[in-house]
Design a protein around this motif. Structure first.
Motif, short mmCIF file in Angstrom:
data_model
loop_
_atom_site.label_atom_id
_atom_site.label_comp_id
_atom_site.label_asym_id
_atom_site.label_seq_id
_atom_site.Cartn_x
_atom_site.Cartn_y
_atom_site.Cartn_z
N VAL A 182 0.84 -1.20 0.00
CA VAL A 182 0.00 0.00 0.00
C VAL A 182 0.88 1.25 0.00
CG1 VAL A 182 -1.65 1.32 1.39
CG2 VAL A 182 -2.00 -1.12 1.02
N LEU A 183 1.97 1.18 0.75
CA LEU A 183 2.90 2.31 0.76
C LEU A 183 3.41 2.61 -0.65
CD1 LEU A 183 4.86 4.23 2.47
CD2 LEU A 183 6.49 2.36 2.34
N VAL A 184 3.77 1.56 -1.36
CA VAL A 184 4.27 1.74 -2.73
C VAL A 184 3.16 2.28 -3.64
CG1 VAL A 184 5.28 0.55 -4.72
CG2 VAL A 184 6.01 -0.05 -2.41
N MET A 185 1.94 1.79 -3.42
CA MET A 185 0.82 2.28 -4.24
C MET A 185 0.56 3.77 -3.98
SD MET A 185 -1.77 -0.95 -3.92
CE MET A 185 -3.13 -0.25 -4.84
N LEU A 186 0.74 4.17 -2.73
CA LEU A 186 0.48 5.57 -2.38
C LEU A 186 1.49 6.51 -3.03
CD1 LEU A 186 -0.50 5.21 1.38
CD2 LEU A 186 -1.99 5.89 -0.50
N TRP A 187 2.57 5.95 -3.51
CA TRP A 187 3.58 6.73 -4.24
C TRP A 187 2.93 7.42 -5.44
CZ3 TRP A 187 7.82 8.75 -2.91
CH2 TRP A 187 8.84 9.07 -3.81
N GLY A 188 1.86 6.82 -5.95
CA GLY A 188 1.19 7.38 -7.13
C GLY A 188 -0.05 8.19 -6.79
N VAL A 189 -0.09 8.72 -5.56
CA VAL A 189 -1.28 9.43 -5.12
C VAL A 189 -1.43 10.80 -5.80
CG1 VAL A 189 -0.38 10.74 -3.14
CG2 VAL A 189 -2.66 9.70 -3.01
N GLY A 190 -0.42 11.20 -6.56
CA GLY A 190 -0.47 12.48 -7.27
C GLY A 190 -1.65 12.55 -8.24
N GLY A 191 -2.05 11.40 -8.79
CA GLY A 191 -3.18 11.36 -9.71
C GLY A 191 -4.46 11.77 -9.00
N THR A 192 -4.64 11.25 -7.79
CA THR A 192 -5.81 11.60 -6.98
C THR A 192 -5.75 13.10 -6.63
OG1 THR A 192 -5.55 9.42 -6.02
CG2 THR A 192 -7.11 10.87 -4.94
N MET A 193 -4.55 13.54 -6.30
CA MET A 193 -4.37 14.95 -5.91
C MET A 193 -4.82 15.90 -7.02
SD MET A 193 -0.87 17.08 -5.61
CE MET A 193 -0.90 17.24 -7.38
N ILE A 194 -4.45 15.59 -8.25
CA ILE A 194 -4.76 16.48 -9.38
C ILE A 194 -6.27 16.65 -9.53
CG2 ILE A 194 -4.78 16.52 -11.90
CD1 ILE A 194 -2.24 17.61 -10.84
N ILE A 195 -7.01 15.54 -9.39
CA ILE A 195 -8.46 15.63 -9.56
C ILE A 195 -9.08 16.44 -8.41
CG2 ILE A 195 -10.60 14.27 -9.70
CD1 ILE A 195 -8.95 12.06 -11.02
N PHE A 196 -8.59 16.19 -7.20
CA PHE A 196 -9.08 16.97 -6.06
C PHE A 196 -8.74 18.45 -6.22
CE2 PHE A 196 -9.34 13.10 -3.17
CZ PHE A 196 -10.72 13.17 -3.06
N LEU A 197 -7.57 18.71 -6.75
CA LEU A 197 -7.15 20.09 -6.93
C LEU A 197 -8.11 20.82 -7.87
CD1 LEU A 197 -4.91 22.09 -6.16
CD2 LEU A 197 -3.63 21.32 -8.15
N ALA A 198 -8.48 20.15 -8.95
CA ALA A 198 -9.42 20.73 -9.90
C ALA A 198 -10.76 20.99 -9.21
CB ALA A 198 -9.61 19.80 -11.09
N ALA A 199 -11.18 20.04 -8.37
CA ALA A 199 -12.46 20.20 -7.67
C ALA A 199 -12.39 21.38 -6.70
CB ALA A 199 -12.80 18.92 -6.92
N LEU A 200 -11.28 21.49 -6.00
CA LEU A 200 -11.13 22.57 -5.02
C LEU A 200 -11.16 23.93 -5.70
CD1 LEU A 200 -8.36 21.10 -2.68
CD2 LEU A 200 -10.75 21.52 -2.09
N GLN A 201 -10.56 23.99 -6.88
CA GLN A 201 -10.49 25.27 -7.57
C GLN A 201 -11.84 25.66 -8.18
OE1 GLN A 201 -7.07 24.99 -10.14
NE2 GLN A 201 -5.67 25.39 -8.44
#
Lengths: 321, 437
Positions: A182-201
């Motif tokens: 799971v730790l290794v998978m979380l390394w790719g959490v940037g994809g989730t971040m980008i979508i949330f960032l768009a939503a926040l904006q």
């Protein structure tokens, strides 16, 4: 050229209203429409419908991909649920992965997005760095993590030793192997971040300004404005991340091969091993197809349940009065 | 939903492709020519780039105006996957490296050419009685077919760090040492000189562990774990077997032996670095040590025994699909590889003794010349061992046994389940044997 009111325009005559049927123009348009969507329909039929039907048929057979399938009814499913010692642990490992990964990826992704939504010098660099692991080749980064998590010579244990902190065998321990994945998978959490960032904006700034005027605290703003406003995106993320977690393959395949024991032997890996890679052994495509259908039903059920209860926690301004 | 579609699309496409490939494959290897004209015989190995280059060079010595030999490029690693896809596409090369289990399963499906008559009734020296006897026997299916011929023998033993033994004040292991000697030494070597465990014995703790443990019971006069790996009628864990498992469990519990799940992928490098004092392994590691030259002084010794010497025994070989373009031409190349190629390849890369006994001398000479005399002695002792046991089931349902081992045997080794659960584990395997008929 003038056109008199009494003379109908040249060309095709309009059909009299109330006589039914389509005009020639409409018929031509319809044919063109069918032609345009034909590739999609053919593609969907060949690449989705046919494999679905075929894989369901194969799930009812004993089939090795080399000789003709032999119909065995629901024997593959019976073996899965009652005989196969790997199935229930695989299901458990998959469930554990989903439970561990989905909330963490959403929480960390949202936290990162909120951080990157601030205005400060170098925010673009931070966003780029956070997203960078997503564009790197997955196999390369996972292999790199395998080196870093090596209990004897890996960077992680070396650092922990220097700090006089307890080390672990990470991927070699049945209790730590899944958290490591799971730790290794979380390394790719940037994809989730980008979508949330768009939503926040997309959240209207007036709402925050009004809350500020009312003297609302930051926690109150987060739970009463931010979270409800991005809840539709959160729903999308829950569905996407859950589906992705249920289909996890690369990390356990490269990092642990499913072990130790069955601790990381997730369903997709088990399907792959049975259906395609058995170290030179005869494949069990019929049995793997049965597993595929079990996974398919699980995914459909999870999505259906998530969608059904989404109205309890998602906000929509399109709700009819 | 979209992801679900993507998933089903991928699985469905793969299945459809498999079906399409099966339906449309032209039904022949890449070999060109016909029985009357020039023929190309293709060869695919799982060897390293260096060994492949040596084999390719050696194959240039094959002279036949009507036969051209071509090496097929293979990826390093993933050989099993490549083999599976080529099998489904019916594009297997004329000669491909295969394990005993692959040969048994593919032959039983009618996928391979049966060489049994040629190797038994053939002319000249290239005959079954010139091969290591047990290898020939293991390559026969229940009905006597041979979808390939054994090429190289795999022998096993214990690699040890002589420097670590000396530092701990222990005598170096010698042929005839006992299992108690081994566990005792492992206990004294653990947690010393950067080593966590005294012994890393992946063969004892991995999915093949029960078969390896057979060596203990057979050496003690007990029964092997199974009566036959190719066509078994029963699995058994008698008192001697249970005794062996109990000793292993105790050694894992004390920290002397690495437990199941230990990452053994880089154990060879750790051994070379002096961080693993003893490890189970095969003779093929000698070739790597010859190149990499570890800084430690090391040796190779046969497996320990209780009373009678016993060892693991298996061989790898070369198989041929039944759709090979020209059987005679393919067999000629196969014969050339077994009788001539090893003489040219093994001196540079002594990976294993050939199964064809007249070709073994070059292997022993290469190792002796490199100063690896303990390897020569151990390989010779293994090949002459009175009692041998197979390394794993070669049956089509072997993977199901692997799942049972993961679920029931490995938890016994780690102490999560009691040793008294062994009969239940063996009972489940016997159920599988009965179902398979």
């Amino acid at each position: 050229m003038a056109v008199t009111a009494s003379a109908p325009p040249r060309g095709r005559r309009k059909k009299a209203p109330g006589r039914g049927g389509m005009s020639r123009n409409a018929g031509s348009d319809t044919r063109a429409a069918y032609l345009f969507i034909a590739p999609a329909i053919i593609g969907f039929t060949v690449f989705v419908v046919y494999p679905l039907i075929r894989s369901f048929y194969l799930s009812l057979t004993k089939y090795n991909g080399l000789t003709d399938p032999v119909f065995v009814g629901f024997d593959n499913f019976r073996r899965l649920f009652t005989v196969d010692p790997a199935f229930w642990p695989s299901l458990r490992a998959t469930g554990y992965l989903v439970v561990l990964y989905v909330p963490l990826s959403l929480a960390i992704g949202l936290a990162l997005a909120m951080f990157c939504n601030q205005r400060f010098a170098g925010v673009r660099i931070v966003r780029t760095l956070a997203y960078l692991p997503v564009v790197l080749p997955a196999v390369a980064t996972i292999t790199l993590w395998k080196f870093m998590l090596n209990p004897q010579v890996g960077l992680v244990n070396t650092i922990l030793e220097k700090l006089h902190l307890p080390t672990s065998s990470w991927l070699g321990s049945s209790t730590m192997s899944m958290p490591s994945i799971v730790l290794v998978m979380l390394w790719g959490v940037g994809g989730t971040m980008i979508i949330f960032l768009a939503a926040l904006q997309a959240v209207p700034t007036e709402l925050y300004e009004a809350a500020k005027v009312d003297g609302a605290g930051s926690a109150s703003v987060f739970f009463r404005i931010t979270l409800p406003m991005i809840s539709p995106i959160m729903l999308l993320q829950v569905i996407l991340q859950t589906t992705a977690a249920l289909q996890t393959f690369n990390q356990p395949k490269i990092l642990t091969g499913g072990g130790p024991g069955f601790s990381t032997n997730v369903l997709m890996l088990s399907i792959y091993n049975n259906g395609f890679s058995n170290l030179g052994r005869i494949p069990q495509l019929g049995y793997a197809s049965a597993q595929v259908w079990v996974l398919f039903v699980i995914i459909i059920a999870v999505i259906a349940l998530t969608a059904k209860f989404s109205s309890l926690w998602t906000y929509s301004d399109n709700t009819p009065d | 939903m979209r992801n679900t579609r993507v998933k089903t699309k991928i699985i469905g496409t793969a299945l459809a492709c498999a079906g399409l490939l099966t339906a449309t494959a032209c039904g022949g290897s890449d070999s060109g020519g016909s029985a009357d004209g020039p023929v190309t015989v293709t060869v695919m190995t799982w060897e390293s780039a260096e060994t492949n280059a040596a084999i390719k060079k050696a194959l240039e010595g094959f002279k036949d105006d009507n036969i051209t030999v071509t090496m097929v490029d293979t990826p390093s690693g993933g050989y099993g996957d490549k083999l599976a896809s080529l099998t489904q596409a019916k594009k297997l090369p004329d000669l491909f490296w295969c394990g005993n289990d692959t040969e048994q399963q593919y032959t039983s499906q009618g996928l391979l050419v049966d060489w049994s008559k040629r190797i038994t009734d053939g002319e000249g020296d290239f005959k079954a009685d010139k091969f290591v006897g047990s290898a020939i026997e293991n390559w026969k299916t229940a009905d006597g077919q041979m979808g390939g011929l054994p090429s190289l023998m795999n022998t096993y033993g214990v690699w040890y760090n002589a420097d670590a033994f000396k530092a701990a004040g222990l005598a170096e292991p010698k042929t005839g040492w006992t299992w108690d000697d081994m566990y005792s030494a492992a206990g004294q070597l653990a947690n010393k000189g950067g080593a966590k465990y005294g012994l890393v014995a992946d063969q004892l703790t991995s999915l093949d562990g029960p078969f390896t443990m057979s060596m203990y019971s057979v050496s003690a006069g007990g029964a092997p774990f199974t009566d036959n790996v190719n066509h078994p009628t029963k699995a058994e864990a008698d008192d001697k077997f249970t005794e062996g498992v109990t000793k292993l469990v105790d050694s894992i519990k004390s920290g002397a032996v690495a437990p199941p799940g230990y990452d053994a992928s880089n154990v060879q490098a750790l051994f070379s670095a002096g961080k693993v004092p003893m490890m189970f392994g095969g003779q093929w590691l000698a070739a790597g040590f010859q190149t990499d030259k570890p800084k430690i002084k090391y040796g190779f010794v046969p497996f320990p025994q209780v009373t009678t010497p016993a060892t693991l025994f298996d061989s790898v070989g070369i198989c041929t699909p039944q759709y090979t373009a020209n059987e005679d031409a393919t067999y000629k190349v196969l014969e050339y590889i077994n009788t001539k190629v090893w003489d040219a390849v093994l001196p540079a890369s002594p990976v294993a003794p050939p199964a064809y006994t007249p070709a073994q001398e070059s292997y022993y000479n290469a190792l002796t010349k490199a100063g690896q005399t303990t390897v020569v002695d151990t390989v010779k002792a293994d090949l002459a061992a009175e009692k041998t046991v197979g390394v794993r089931f070669t049956t089509q349902w072997a993977s199901q046994v692997g799942d049972l081992t993961t679920a029931m045997y490995q938890p016994i080794l780690t102490g999560k389940k009691p040793v008294s659960d062994l009969p239940a584990y063996v009972g489940k395997i016997n159920d599988l044997i009965k179902q398979a008929g």
